[in-house]
Write a protein that holds these residues in place. Structure first.
Motif, PDB file in Angstrom:
ATOM      1  N   GLY A   5      15.925   3.075  -8.816  1.00  6.85           N
ATOM      2  CA  GLY A   5      15.547   3.196 -10.056  1.00  6.85           C
ATOM      3  C   GLY A   5      15.750   4.542 -10.761  1.00  6.85           C
ATOM      4  N   PRO A   6      15.977   4.783 -11.913  1.00 11.68           N
ATOM      5  CA  PRO A   6      16.530   6.232 -12.415  1.00 11.68           C
ATOM      6  C   PRO A   6      15.482   7.075 -12.102  1.00 11.68           C
ATOM      7  CG  PRO A   6      15.237   4.754 -14.297  1.00 11.68           C
ATOM      8  CD  PRO A   6      15.323   3.979 -13.057  1.00 11.68           C
ATOM      9  N   TYR A   7      16.211   8.384 -11.591  1.00 11.14           N
ATOM     10  CA  TYR A   7      15.452   9.632 -11.484  1.00 11.14           C
ATOM     11  C   TYR A   7      14.846  10.299 -13.069  1.00 11.14           C
ATOM     12  CZ  TYR A   7      14.703  14.489 -11.791  1.00 11.14           C
ATOM     13  OH  TYR A   7      14.057  15.742 -11.964  1.00 11.14           O
ATOM     14  N   LEU A   8      13.590  10.422 -13.089  1.00 12.96           N
ATOM     15  CA  LEU A   8      12.704  10.672 -14.110  1.00 12.96           C
ATOM     16  C   LEU A   8      12.111  12.124 -13.871  1.00 12.96           C
ATOM     17  CD1 LEU A   8      11.096   7.108 -14.886  1.00 12.96           C
ATOM     18  CD2 LEU A   8      13.126   8.441 -16.187  1.00 12.96           C
ATOM     19  N   PRO A   9      12.542  12.858 -14.471  1.00 19.58           N
ATOM     20  CA  PRO A   9      12.194  14.464 -14.362  1.00 19.58           C
ATOM     21  C   PRO A   9      10.438  14.577 -14.641  1.00 19.58           C
ATOM     22  CG  PRO A   9      13.873  14.490 -16.173  1.00 19.58           C
ATOM     23  CD  PRO A   9      13.462  13.065 -15.574  1.00 19.58           C
TER      24      PRO A   9
ATOM     25  N   PHE B 277      15.608   6.243   1.212  1.00 14.44           N
ATOM     26  CA  PHE B 277      16.410   7.416   1.851  1.00 14.44           C
ATOM     27  C   PHE B 277      17.037   8.424   0.706  1.00 14.44           C
ATOM     28  CE2 PHE B 277      19.766   3.993   1.900  1.00 14.44           C
ATOM     29  CZ  PHE B 277      20.827   4.613   0.926  1.00 14.44           C
ATOM     30  N   GLU B 278      16.635   8.055  -0.399  1.00 11.32           N
ATOM     31  CA  GLU B 278      16.805   8.828  -1.865  1.00 11.32           C
ATOM     32  C   GLU B 278      18.351   9.061  -2.237  1.00 11.32           C
ATOM     33  OE1 GLU B 278      14.113   8.566  -3.062  1.00 11.32           O
ATOM     34  OE2 GLU B 278      12.555   8.644  -1.764  1.00 11.32           O
ATOM     35  N   THR B 279      19.051   9.541  -1.323  1.00  3.83           N
ATOM     36  CA  THR B 279      20.364   9.939  -1.551  1.00  3.83           C
ATOM     37  C   THR B 279      20.994   9.988   0.060  1.00  3.83           C
ATOM     38  OG1 THR B 279      22.352  11.472  -1.991  1.00  3.83           O
ATOM     39  CG2 THR B 279      20.096  12.287  -1.783  1.00  3.83           C
TER      40      THR B 279
ATOM     41  N   CYS C  16      -3.732   9.267 -11.817  1.00  4.91           N
ATOM     42  CA  CYS C  16      -3.375  10.380 -10.931  1.00  4.91           C
ATOM     43  C   CYS C  16      -2.044  10.423 -10.151  1.00  4.91           C
ATOM     44  CB  CYS C  16      -4.489  10.686 -10.368  1.00  4.91           C
ATOM     45  SG  CYS C  16      -5.976  10.861 -11.414  1.00  4.91           S
ATOM     46  N   TYR C  17      -1.582   9.025 -10.088  1.00  2.00           N
ATOM     47  CA  TYR C  17      -0.435   8.629  -9.256  1.00  2.00           C
ATOM     48  C   TYR C  17       0.619   8.841  -9.944  1.00  2.00           C
ATOM     49  CZ  TYR C  17       1.932   6.874  -5.376  1.00  2.00           C
ATOM     50  OH  TYR C  17       2.859   6.744  -3.990  1.00  2.00           O
ATOM     51  N   GLU C  18       0.959  10.119 -10.394  1.00  2.00           N
ATOM     52  CA  GLU C  18       2.097  10.491 -11.410  1.00  2.00           C
ATOM     53  C   GLU C  18       3.248  10.982 -10.694  1.00  2.00           C
ATOM     54  OE1 GLU C  18       1.788  13.650 -14.154  1.00  2.00           O
ATOM     55  OE2 GLU C  18       1.980  12.575 -15.828  1.00  2.00           O
TER      56      GLU C  18
ATOM     57  N   LEU D 251       0.875  -1.085  -0.013  1.00  2.00           N
ATOM     58  CA  LEU D 251      -0.053   0.002   0.112  1.00  2.00           C
ATOM     59  C   LEU D 251       0.933   1.233  -0.004  1.00  2.00           C
ATOM     60  CD1 LEU D 251      -2.549  -1.160   2.732  1.00  2.00           C
ATOM     61  CD2 LEU D 251      -2.584  -1.647   0.272  1.00  2.00           C
ATOM     62  N   GLN D 252       0.744   1.940  -1.153  1.00  2.00           N
ATOM     63  CA  GLN D 252       1.588   3.281  -1.370  1.00  2.00           C
ATOM     64  C   GLN D 252       0.926   4.476  -1.393  1.00  2.00           C
ATOM     65  OE1 GLN D 252       4.266   4.437  -4.673  1.00  2.00           O
ATOM     66  NE2 GLN D 252       5.799   3.426  -3.264  1.00  2.00           N
ATOM     67  N   SER D 253       1.468   5.326  -0.940  1.00  2.00           N
ATOM     68  CA  SER D 253       0.830   6.969  -0.918  1.00  2.00           C
ATOM     69  C   SER D 253       1.520   8.009  -0.840  1.00  2.00           C
ATOM     70  CB  SER D 253      -0.404   6.947  -0.018  1.00  2.00           C
ATOM     71  OG  SER D 253       0.546   7.265   1.345  1.00  2.00           O
TER      72      SER D 253
ATOM     73  N   LEU E  55       3.671  -1.387   3.723  1.00  2.00           N
ATOM     74  CA  LEU E  55       3.353  -0.061   3.856  1.00  2.00           C
ATOM     75  C   LEU E  55       4.270   0.854   3.351  1.00  2.00           C
ATOM     76  CD1 LEU E  55       1.643   0.107   7.271  1.00  2.00           C
ATOM     77  CD2 LEU E  55       0.395  -0.210   5.033  1.00  2.00           C
ATOM     78  N   SER E  56       4.302   1.911   2.524  1.00  2.74           N
ATOM     79  CA  SER E  56       4.887   2.717   1.866  1.00  2.74           C
ATOM     80  C   SER E  56       4.337   4.016   2.015  1.00  2.74           C
ATOM     81  CB  SER E  56       5.533   2.458   0.478  1.00  2.74           C
ATOM     82  OG  SER E  56       6.280   3.277  -0.120  1.00  2.74           O
ATOM     83  N   LEU E  57       3.857   4.577   3.182  1.00  2.00           N
ATOM     84  CA  LEU E  57       3.275   5.827   3.439  1.00  2.00           C
ATOM     85  C   LEU E  57       3.801   7.105   3.541  1.00  2.00           C
ATOM     86  CD1 LEU E  57       0.528   4.066   5.349  1.00  2.00           C
ATOM     87  CD2 LEU E  57       0.448   4.083   2.915  1.00  2.00           C
ATOM     88  N   GLY E  58       5.256   7.123   3.625  1.00  2.00           N
ATOM     89  CA  GLY E  58       6.174   8.201   3.777  1.00  2.00           C
ATOM     90  C   GLY E  58       6.601   8.324   5.114  1.00  2.00           C
ATOM     91  N   GLU E  59       6.977   9.572   5.575  1.00  2.00           N
ATOM     92  CA  GLU E  59       7.601   9.685   6.956  1.00  2.00           C
ATOM     93  C   GLU E  59       6.452   9.843   8.006  1.00  2.00           C
ATOM     94  OE1 GLU E  59      10.491  12.848   6.753  1.00  2.00           O
ATOM     95  OE2 GLU E  59      10.877  12.174   4.682  1.00  2.00           O
TER      96      GLU E  59
HETATM   97  N1  SAH Z   1       5.504   9.128  -0.280  1.00  2.00           N
HETATM   98  C1  SAH Z   1       6.259   7.946  -0.262  1.00  2.00           C
HETATM   99  C2  SAH Z   1       5.870   7.290  -1.469  1.00  2.00           C
HETATM  100  C3  SAH Z   1       6.830   8.007  -2.465  1.00  2.00           C
HETATM  101  S1  SAH Z   1       6.872   7.301  -4.308  1.00  2.00           S
HETATM  102  C4  SAH Z   1       7.761   8.207   0.226  1.00  2.00           C
HETATM  103  O1  SAH Z   1       8.128   9.521   0.230  1.00  2.00           O
HETATM  104  O2  SAH Z   1       8.403   7.382   0.781  1.00  2.00           O
HETATM  105  C5  SAH Z   1       8.090   5.989  -3.949  1.00  2.00           C
HETATM  106  C6  SAH Z   1       9.692   6.439  -4.813  1.00  2.00           C
HETATM  107  O3  SAH Z   1       9.265   7.063  -5.921  1.00  2.00           O
HETATM  108  C7  SAH Z   1      10.099   7.605  -3.916  1.00  2.00           C
HETATM  109  O4  SAH Z   1      10.793   7.348  -2.707  1.00  2.00           O
HETATM  110  C8  SAH Z   1      11.040   8.241  -4.914  1.00  2.00           C
HETATM  111  O5  SAH Z   1      12.597   7.480  -4.911  1.00  2.00           O
HETATM  112  C9  SAH Z   1      10.510   7.776  -6.315  1.00  2.00           C
HETATM  113  N2  SAH Z   1      10.119   8.797  -7.041  1.00  2.00           N
HETATM  114  C10 SAH Z   1       9.621   9.949  -6.606  1.00  2.00           C
HETATM  115  N3  SAH Z   1       9.724  11.004  -7.573  1.00  2.00           N
HETATM  116  C11 SAH Z   1      10.427  10.370  -8.539  1.00  2.00           C
HETATM  117  C12 SAH Z   1      11.042  10.880  -9.986  1.00  2.00           C
HETATM  118  N4  SAH Z   1      10.551  12.015 -10.273  1.00  2.00           N
HETATM  119  N5  SAH Z   1      11.656   9.878 -10.849  1.00  2.00           N
HETATM  120  C13 SAH Z   1      11.866   8.658 -10.370  1.00  2.00           C
HETATM  121  N6  SAH Z   1      11.717   8.108  -9.151  1.00  2.00           N
HETATM  122  C14 SAH Z   1      10.702   8.865  -8.245  1.00  2.00           C
END
Ligand code: SAH
Length: 388
Positions: free
Chosen positions: A217-221, A147-149, A329-331, A92-94, A122-126
């Motif tokens: 995963g790759p960062y996608l703008p 942790f993203e970076t 909408c989960y863009e 479950l993510q949000s 669960l993946s509901l953020g902080e």
């Molecule tokens: N709100 C939750 C879930 C976020 S979406 C949280 O912050 O943990 C899950 C993951 O998508 C994020 O942790 C991030 O690593 C990834 N993500 C978000 N924006 C992105 C982007 N523009 N390109 C690639 N990955 C992205």
């Protein structure tokens, strides 16, 4: 493997050496988690978000997004679909949505756990430690929080805290571990400003944190975010976003802009090859972790990104179960893979791809071997202290 060796691999361009990396990662994957590919059904339960993350399309100031929060019954329909499809886990993510209250989520988890045998991720953020505790008590098994970076400065630039609260995902990862969750984390590859040394340190940190799941995963703008605008990617400026409040995202846009004026040779590219390298290295440093071949990877290589991820260290796929109307909408980034396939179509497509690789579909929950190893160590310690 130390940071300098990890960095060398991340910068490797020689095809024969890379073939050797893929071979080693695939062998480590087979030895530690076997040939089964576990399927985790993903339900994106809300795209409401209070945060201003510079990279993510769900960020609060993005007004172009139609916001939704799924009803518990709608989520349960997806959960039953996961059971029908033979998936062992529902994720479950949000966005970070305070409307998903502690009690409501706990009740939902209880409902899933009492009606099915699924593991719940669960993946509901902080969220607060007591909320994480309540959800664990309700039966949640795993939590994903990237942790993203590990570069603190870069993290602070792209991930402004909520007013008045520090954002320390490392602390939360420790809390999750103490609460007995299987803990997942990970990073984006190629965040503007991320260097090869940063990414090497990220991968070394996966090992230090002894993660159960590792998602890269790759960062996608996303055009409606400050990070993409810094890169010169045209969005819907003026239409989409509210002005940023002081002390939030607006303050540091200048510093990230200057990074783009002088992109250094050390900047990690947000490409497919670097993502495979990160997956392979993550497998080598954490052989017993569950590692997904992510949707972001499938997005940059629709033909066979998922397969190549699975062949280079990954052992998990997360088919999307979110109803199509919400999924659009989960863009978090644009043009996500599998945006138009129904859950049924996604499942058939993935099963075909997995079979074509000569791999099997995992049965059961697919807990991480890391978790089992930790439980064995705890049991041995307990026995030791009783004996002593
Ligand atoms: N709100 C939750 C879930 C976020 S979406 C949280 O912050 O943990 C899950 C993951 O998508 C994020 O942790 C991030 O690593 C990834 N993500 C978000 N924006 C992105 C982007 N523009 N390109 C690639 N990955 C992205």
């Amino acid at each position: 493997m130390d940071c300098s060796e990890l960095k060398r691999w991340l910068q490797e361009t020689d095809a024969a050496r890379l073939a050797e990396l893929w071979r080693r990662a695939d062998a480590a994957r087979r030895a530690s988690v076997g040939d089964a590919v576990h399927l985790r059904g993903l339900v994106e339960i809300s795209n409401n978000c209070v945060r201003h993350c510079h990279y993510c399309g769900l960020r609060a100031p993005n007004r172009r997004l139609t916001r939704y929060r799924m009803a518990a019954d709608e989520i349960m329909t997806c959960v039953r679909q996961a059971v029908r499809f033979g998936y062992g886990t529902v994720v479950l993510q949000s966005g970070e949505d305070p409307g998903l209250t502690t009690g409501w989520v706990a009740e939902l988890v209880r409902r899933i756990k009492s009606q099915t045998d699924l593991a719940v991720t669960l993946s509901l953020g902080e969220r607060e430690a007591d909320e994480l505790g309540a959800w664990r008590e309700a039966g949640a098994d795993r939590y994903l929080l990237r942790f993203e970076t590990s570069n603190r400065l870069l993290y602070e630039q792209i991930h402004p805290p909520r007013a008045g609260c520090a954002s320390d995902r490392m602390v939360l990862l420790r809390v999750l571990r103490e609460l007995g969750y299987e803990v997942g984390s990970g990073v984006m590859i190629g965040i503007p400003g991320q260097t090869f040394a940063d990414l090497a340190a990220d991968i070394a940190l996966f090992r230090t944190l002894d993660l159960d799941m590792i998602g890269v995963g790759p960062y996608l703008p996303h055009p409606d975010t400050p990070l993409a605008r810094d890169q010169g990617i045209k969005g819907s400026k003026g239409r989409g976003e509210q002005p940023e409040g002081p002390g939030l995202a607006g303050a540091d846009v200048g510093s990230s802009l200057s990074r783009f004026a002088n992109p250094s040779a050390d900047q990690v590219p947000s490409d497919e090859l670097t993502t495979y390298k990160a997956i392979a290295l993550a497998r080598l440093v954490c052989p017993g972790a569950n590692i997904p071949s992510t949707t972001a990877l499938a997005t940059i290589n629709r033909a066979n990104g998922r397969e190549l991820g699975l062949a280079r260290g990954a052992n998990i796929i997360m088919p999307n179960l979110t109803p199509l109307g919400y999924r659009r909408c989960y863009e978090i980034y644009p043009a996500k893979a599998c945006l138009y396939e129904t859950a049924e179509q996604c499942r058939h497509c993935l099963e075909r791809r997995i079979a074509a690789l000569g791999r099997t579909i995992g049965r059961g929950r697919g807990d991480s071997p890391n978790l089992r190893a930790r439980a064995a160590v705890c049991a041995a310690k307990g026995a030791g202290s009783r004996d002593g």
